[in-house]
Design an enzyme around this catalytic site. Structure first.
Site, PDB file in Angstrom:
ATOM      1  CG  HIS A  37      -8.586  -2.744  -2.606  1.00  0.00           C
ATOM      2  ND1 HIS A  37      -9.546  -2.168  -3.420  1.00  0.00           N
ATOM      3  CD2 HIS A  37      -8.536  -1.972  -1.485  1.00  0.00           C
ATOM      4  CE1 HIS A  37     -10.038  -1.098  -2.816  1.00  0.00           C
ATOM      5  NE2 HIS A  37      -9.450  -0.962  -1.637  1.00  0.00           N
ATOM      6  CB  VAL A  77      -9.262   1.786  -5.234  1.00  0.00           C
ATOM      7  CG1 VAL A  77      -8.856   1.348  -6.638  1.00  0.00           C
ATOM      8  CG2 VAL A  77      -8.299   2.841  -4.705  1.00  0.00           C
ATOM      9  CG  ASP A  96      -2.063   0.991   1.091  1.00  0.00           C
ATOM     10  OD1 ASP A  96      -3.212   0.550   0.915  1.00  0.00           O
ATOM     11  OD2 ASP A  96      -1.796   2.214   1.153  1.00  0.00           O
TER      12      ASP A  96
HETATM   13  P1  AMP Z   1      -9.858   1.416   0.287  1.00  0.00           P
HETATM   14  O1  AMP Z   1     -10.167   2.590   1.162  1.00  0.00           O
HETATM   15  O2  AMP Z   1     -10.176   0.101   0.945  1.00  0.00           O
HETATM   16  O3  AMP Z   1     -10.458   1.543  -1.093  1.00  0.00           O
HETATM   17  O4  AMP Z   1      -8.281   1.387   0.150  1.00  0.00           O
HETATM   18  C1  AMP Z   1      -7.598   1.935  -0.935  1.00  0.00           C
HETATM   19  C2  AMP Z   1      -6.123   1.809  -0.599  1.00  0.00           C
HETATM   20  O5  AMP Z   1      -5.386   1.952  -1.789  1.00  0.00           O
HETATM   21  C3  AMP Z   1      -5.611   2.841   0.392  1.00  0.00           C
HETATM   22  O6  AMP Z   1      -5.049   2.177   1.522  1.00  0.00           O
HETATM   23  C4  AMP Z   1      -4.544   3.612  -0.416  1.00  0.00           C
HETATM   24  O7  AMP Z   1      -3.440   4.009   0.367  1.00  0.00           O
HETATM   25  C5  AMP Z   1      -4.167   2.587  -1.471  1.00  0.00           C
HETATM   26  N1  AMP Z   1      -3.619   3.122  -2.715  1.00  0.00           N
HETATM   27  C6  AMP Z   1      -4.135   4.110  -3.476  1.00  0.00           C
HETATM   28  N2  AMP Z   1      -3.376   4.299  -4.567  1.00  0.00           N
HETATM   29  C7  AMP Z   1      -2.357   3.399  -4.494  1.00  0.00           C
HETATM   30  C8  AMP Z   1      -1.239   3.101  -5.317  1.00  0.00           C
HETATM   31  N3  AMP Z   1      -0.984   3.774  -6.468  1.00  0.00           N
HETATM   32  N4  AMP Z   1      -0.390   2.122  -4.929  1.00  0.00           N
HETATM   33  C9  AMP Z   1      -0.611   1.453  -3.782  1.00  0.00           C
HETATM   34  N5  AMP Z   1      -1.657   1.678  -2.964  1.00  0.00           N
HETATM   35  C10 AMP Z   1      -2.518   2.651  -3.314  1.00  0.00           C
END
Ligand code: AMP
Length: 125
Positions: free
Chosen positions: A110, A106, A39
């Protein structure tokens, strides 16, 4: 912004771009079914995201539409990533936010793996 997990899949989401190699990532593991990477904003000493290779908005979408082989492959990948990183003991936490109340940001499924310290209660009080 939290996303609506019932919307159709948007292939411009950031994890779709990572899967296509358009955005870099720190890969931990990859196989036919899954990609695991660190992350970008870790919330624990270990904070790994595992995503299916297929186009699924959320856990809801994946559990409803994915084939048995995809589901088995993805679940095994999540377990393998945590096992290979040595987190079975003392333990780890899985989290899959789904929809606005969960604060899913996102819109590609995930699973978060958190580990590396005592993680405390399941939810903030
Ligand atoms: P969620 O709130 O469950 O949708 O988590 C989305 C996660 O994606 C968050 O913990 C972010 O820090 C992570 N994230 C967003 N963009 C990236 C990226 N380019 N690479 C790695 N992690 C990311």
């Amino acid at each position: 912004m939290p996303v609506d997990a019932t919307l159709p899949y948007d292939d411009q989401n950031i994890f779709a771009k990572i899967l296509r190699g358009e955005i870099p990532n720190k890969t931990v593991y990859e196989d036919e079914w899954a990609l695991a990477f660190h992350d970008i904003n870790p919330q624990a000493p270990t904070h790994i995201l595992v995503i299916p290779k297929g186009a699924y908005v959320s856990w809801d979408d994946f559990s409803a539409r994915a084939g048995d082989a995809e589901i088995a492959g993805f679940v095994r990948a999540v377990g393998k990533v945590a096992r290979d990183a040595g987190h079975v003991n003392p333990g780890y936490r899985l989290l899959a936010n789904t929809g606005p109340d969960s604060h899913q940001e996102v819109p590609h499924l995930h699973v978060h793996i958190f580990a590396g310290r005592p993680l405390g209660p399941m939810l903030a009080r």
